[in-house]
Scaffold this motif. Structure first.
Motif, PDB file in Angstrom:
ATOM      1  N   THR A 160       0.839  -1.192   0.000  1.00 54.42           N
ATOM      2  CA  THR A 160       0.000   0.000   0.000  1.00 54.42           C
ATOM      3  C   THR A 160       0.881   1.251   0.000  1.00 54.42           C
ATOM      4  OG1 THR A 160      -1.714  -1.186   1.195  1.00 54.42           O
ATOM      5  CG2 THR A 160      -1.812   1.223   1.258  1.00 54.42           C
ATOM      6  N   GLY A 161       0.577   2.154  -0.911  1.00 56.53           N
ATOM      7  CA  GLY A 161       1.312   3.413  -1.007  1.00 56.53           C
ATOM      8  C   GLY A 161       2.502   3.382  -1.956  1.00 56.53           C
ATOM      9  N   LEU A 162       2.857   2.213  -2.487  1.00 56.32           N
ATOM     10  CA  LEU A 162       4.033   2.130  -3.366  1.00 56.32           C
ATOM     11  C   LEU A 162       3.700   1.831  -4.829  1.00 56.32           C
ATOM     12  CD1 LEU A 162       6.703   0.260  -1.186  1.00 56.32           C
ATOM     13  CD2 LEU A 162       6.397   2.715  -1.558  1.00 56.32           C
ATOM     14  N   LEU A 163       2.414   1.767  -5.164  1.00 54.70           N
ATOM     15  CA  LEU A 163       2.034   1.436  -6.537  1.00 54.70           C
ATOM     16  C   LEU A 163       2.602   2.442  -7.534  1.00 54.70           C
ATOM     17  CD1 LEU A 163       0.494  -0.435  -8.443  1.00 54.70           C
ATOM     18  CD2 LEU A 163      -1.535   0.975  -8.039  1.00 54.70           C
ATOM     19  N   ARG A 164       2.483   3.709  -7.223  1.00 58.50           N
ATOM     20  CA  ARG A 164       3.000   4.751  -8.132  1.00 58.50           C
ATOM     21  C   ARG A 164       4.523   4.621  -8.296  1.00 58.50           C
ATOM     22  NH1 ARG A 164       1.029   9.189 -10.383  1.00 58.50           N
ATOM     23  NH2 ARG A 164       2.324  11.032 -10.636  1.00 58.50           N
ATOM     24  N   ASP A 165       5.238   4.343  -7.213  1.00 53.72           N
ATOM     25  CA  ASP A 165       6.691   4.161  -7.282  1.00 53.72           C
ATOM     26  C   ASP A 165       7.048   2.933  -8.124  1.00 53.72           C
ATOM     27  OD1 ASP A 165       6.913   6.348  -5.587  1.00 53.72           O
ATOM     28  OD2 ASP A 165       7.280   5.142  -3.801  1.00 53.72           O
ATOM     29  N   ASN A 196      -4.086  -2.806  -5.058  1.00 53.32           N
ATOM     30  CA  ASN A 196      -2.633  -2.690  -5.120  1.00 53.32           C
ATOM     31  C   ASN A 196      -2.006  -3.852  -5.879  1.00 53.32           C
ATOM     32  OD1 ASN A 196      -2.466  -0.236  -3.527  1.00 53.32           O
ATOM     33  ND2 ASN A 196      -3.094  -1.542  -1.823  1.00 53.32           N
ATOM     34  N   GLN A 197      -2.673  -4.251  -6.950  1.00 57.40           N
ATOM     35  CA  GLN A 197      -2.121  -5.300  -7.789  1.00 57.40           C
ATOM     36  C   GLN A 197      -1.886  -4.766  -9.195  1.00 57.40           C
ATOM     37  OE1 GLN A 197      -4.763  -8.748  -7.488  1.00 57.40           O
ATOM     38  NE2 GLN A 197      -3.281  -9.629  -6.066  1.00 57.40           N
ATOM     39  N   VAL A 198      -0.847  -5.304  -9.801  1.00 55.85           N
ATOM     40  CA  VAL A 198      -0.535  -5.040 -11.197  1.00 55.85           C
ATOM     41  C   VAL A 198      -0.652  -6.375 -11.917  1.00 55.85           C
ATOM     42  CG1 VAL A 198       1.280  -4.350 -12.803  1.00 55.85           C
ATOM     43  CG2 VAL A 198       0.999  -3.125 -10.645  1.00 55.85           C
ATOM     44  N   VAL A 199      -1.414  -6.391 -12.989  1.00 49.76           N
ATOM     45  CA  VAL A 199      -1.596  -7.607 -13.785  1.00 49.76           C
ATOM     46  C   VAL A 199      -1.111  -7.304 -15.194  1.00 49.76           C
ATOM     47  CG1 VAL A 199      -3.270  -9.276 -14.677  1.00 49.76           C
ATOM     48  CG2 VAL A 199      -3.614  -8.254 -12.404  1.00 49.76           C
ATOM     49  N   HIS A 200      -0.225  -8.136 -15.693  1.00 48.37           N
ATOM     50  CA  HIS A 200       0.212  -7.954 -17.074  1.00 48.37           C
ATOM     51  C   HIS A 200       0.185  -9.271 -17.802  1.00 48.37           C
ATOM     52  CE1 HIS A 200       4.561  -8.464 -15.597  1.00 48.37           C
ATOM     53  NE2 HIS A 200       3.929  -8.022 -14.537  1.00 48.37           N
ATOM     54  N   LEU A 201      -0.077  -9.177 -19.103  1.00 48.27           N
ATOM     55  CA  LEU A 201      -0.272 -10.340 -19.963  1.00 48.27           C
ATOM     56  C   LEU A 201       0.731 -10.300 -21.106  1.00 48.27           C
ATOM     57  CD1 LEU A 201      -4.138  -9.889 -20.266  1.00 48.27           C
ATOM     58  CD2 LEU A 201      -2.954 -11.363 -18.635  1.00 48.27           C
ATOM     59  N   TRP A 202       1.398 -11.429 -21.321  1.00 47.96           N
ATOM     60  CA  TRP A 202       2.389 -11.552 -22.389  1.00 47.96           C
ATOM     61  C   TRP A 202       1.995 -12.727 -23.273  1.00 47.96           C
ATOM     62  CZ3 TRP A 202       5.936  -7.730 -22.588  1.00 47.96           C
ATOM     63  CH2 TRP A 202       6.065  -6.948 -21.447  1.00 47.96           C
ATOM     64  N   ARG A 261      20.635  -5.307 -17.901  1.00 48.15           N
ATOM     65  CA  ARG A 261      19.740  -4.167 -17.649  1.00 48.15           C
ATOM     66  C   ARG A 261      18.510  -4.622 -16.875  1.00 48.15           C
ATOM     67  NH1 ARG A 261      18.490  -2.487 -23.489  1.00 48.15           N
ATOM     68  NH2 ARG A 261      18.466  -4.766 -23.556  1.00 48.15           N
ATOM     69  N   TRP A 262      17.966  -5.787 -17.237  1.00 46.53           N
ATOM     70  CA  TRP A 262      16.797  -6.324 -16.547  1.00 46.53           C
ATOM     71  C   TRP A 262      17.156  -6.713 -15.107  1.00 46.53           C
ATOM     72  CZ3 TRP A 262      11.848  -6.111 -16.577  1.00 46.53           C
ATOM     73  CH2 TRP A 262      11.083  -7.035 -15.874  1.00 46.53           C
ATOM     74  N   LEU A 263      18.314  -7.333 -14.953  1.00 43.29           N
ATOM     75  CA  LEU A 263      18.754  -7.739 -13.618  1.00 43.29           C
ATOM     76  C   LEU A 263      18.967  -6.527 -12.721  1.00 43.29           C
ATOM     77  CD1 LEU A 263      21.193 -10.604 -14.619  1.00 43.29           C
ATOM     78  CD2 LEU A 263      18.784 -10.774 -13.912  1.00 43.29           C
ATOM     79  N   ALA A 264      19.513  -5.438 -13.275  1.00 43.58           N
ATOM     80  CA  ALA A 264      19.705  -4.207 -12.500  1.00 43.58           C
ATOM     81  C   ALA A 264      18.356  -3.622 -12.093  1.00 43.58           C
ATOM     82  CB  ALA A 264      20.507  -3.194 -13.307  1.00 43.58           C
ATOM     83  N   TYR A 265      17.389  -3.616 -13.013  1.00 41.62           N
ATOM     84  CA  TYR A 265      16.045  -3.126 -12.694  1.00 41.62           C
ATOM     85  C   TYR A 265      15.437  -3.961 -11.562  1.00 41.62           C
ATOM     86  CZ  TYR A 265      11.020  -3.278 -12.779  1.00 41.62           C
ATOM     87  OH  TYR A 265       9.707  -3.325 -12.381  1.00 41.62           O
ATOM     88  N   ARG A 266      15.519  -5.282 -11.671  1.00 42.45           N
ATOM     89  CA  ARG A 266      14.935  -6.153 -10.648  1.00 42.45           C
ATOM     90  C   ARG A 266      15.591  -5.953  -9.285  1.00 42.45           C
ATOM     91  NH1 ARG A 266      14.670 -11.863 -12.827  1.00 42.45           N
ATOM     92  NH2 ARG A 266      15.219 -12.198 -10.662  1.00 42.45           N
ATOM     93  N   ARG A 267      16.890  -5.732  -9.270  1.00 42.16           N
ATOM     94  CA  ARG A 267      17.569  -5.468  -7.995  1.00 42.16           C
ATOM     95  C   ARG A 267      17.041  -4.188  -7.362  1.00 42.16           C
ATOM     96  NH1 ARG A 267      21.981  -7.704 -10.669  1.00 42.16           N
ATOM     97  NH2 ARG A 267      22.710  -5.686 -11.392  1.00 42.16           N
ATOM     98  N   LYS A 268      16.826  -3.146  -8.170  1.00 39.80           N
ATOM     99  CA  LYS A 268      16.292  -1.880  -7.643  1.00 39.80           C
ATOM    100  C   LYS A 268      14.877  -2.061  -7.112  1.00 39.80           C
ATOM    101  CE  LYS A 268      19.075   1.150 -10.517  1.00 39.80           C
ATOM    102  NZ  LYS A 268      19.085   2.068 -11.653  1.00 39.80           N
ATOM    103  N   ALA A 269      14.046  -2.769  -7.853  1.00 46.06           N
ATOM    104  CA  ALA A 269      12.663  -2.996  -7.422  1.00 46.06           C
ATOM    105  C   ALA A 269      12.636  -3.806  -6.129  1.00 46.06           C
ATOM    106  CB  ALA A 269      11.874  -3.691  -8.523  1.00 46.06           C
ATOM    107  N   CYS A 270      13.509  -4.790  -6.038  1.00 49.07           N
ATOM    108  CA  CYS A 270      13.583  -5.621  -4.836  1.00 49.07           C
ATOM    109  C   CYS A 270      14.059  -4.786  -3.647  1.00 49.07           C
ATOM    110  CB  CYS A 270      14.509  -6.802  -5.080  1.00 49.07           C
ATOM    111  SG  CYS A 270      14.607  -7.927  -3.677  1.00 49.07           S
ATOM    112  N   ALA A 271      15.107  -4.004  -3.844  1.00 44.49           N
ATOM    113  CA  ALA A 271      15.646  -3.170  -2.765  1.00 44.49           C
ATOM    114  C   ALA A 271      14.616  -2.154  -2.277  1.00 44.49           C
ATOM    115  CB  ALA A 271      16.913  -2.455  -3.231  1.00 44.49           C
ATOM    116  N   ALA A 272      13.760  -1.701  -3.177  1.00 45.81           N
ATOM    117  CA  ALA A 272      12.729  -0.724  -2.813  1.00 45.81           C
ATOM    118  C   ALA A 272      11.524  -1.388  -2.145  1.00 45.81           C
ATOM    119  CB  ALA A 272      12.284   0.048  -4.056  1.00 45.81           C
ATOM    120  N   GLY A 273      11.498  -2.713  -2.126  1.00 47.73           N
ATOM    121  CA  GLY A 273      10.380  -3.423  -1.500  1.00 47.73           C
ATOM    122  C   GLY A 273       9.081  -3.289  -2.265  1.00 47.73           C
TER     123      GLY A 273
END
Length: 109
Positions: free
Chosen positions: A12-17, A49-55, A75-87
């Motif tokens: 909650t509160g982090l969807l925009r981030d 507070n859910q994001v749903v994406h379809l591929w 580049r993807w791994l760096a993005y995932r590390r940032k998202a993980c660190a941000a919780g």
């Protein structure tokens, strides 16, 4: 064709981030490897507070090749590390959806 439906539950509160980080650092590289997203949504009713994406993929082999390429991209791994660190993600789930071939049910045998 198969559809990979991915659902992420965001604190909650982090969807925009979450969406901002994905838009600026994750989206382009993901599309480069997986192709155009079949749909990207946020929930309005039900579990919030859910994001749903379809591929969309031609088949399981196509999905595996594309996802392996994505997971090998620094580049993807760096993005995932940032998202993980941000919780940004509490939980994630996915479902693989197989397209129904109605011709099987309507053809004369």
């Amino acid at each position: 064709m198969i559809i990979d439906q991915r659902t992420y539950t965001i604190p909650t509160g982090l969807l925009r981030d979450f969406l901002s980080l994905y838009a600026t650092q994750g989206r382009a590289v993901q599309i480069e490897h997986l192709g155009a997203c079949h749909g990207y949504y946020t929930t309005e009713v039900g579990e919030l507070n859910q994001v749903v994406h379809l591929w969309a993929y031609k088949d399981m082999a196509d999905r595996e090749a594309r996802r392996n390429a994505l997971e090998a991209d620094p580049r993807w791994l760096a993005y995932r590390r940032k998202a993980c660190a941000a919780g940004h993600v509490i939980r994630q789930s996915n479902a693989l959806l197989k397209q129904v071939d109605f011709d099987v049910f309507t053809s004369e045998a």
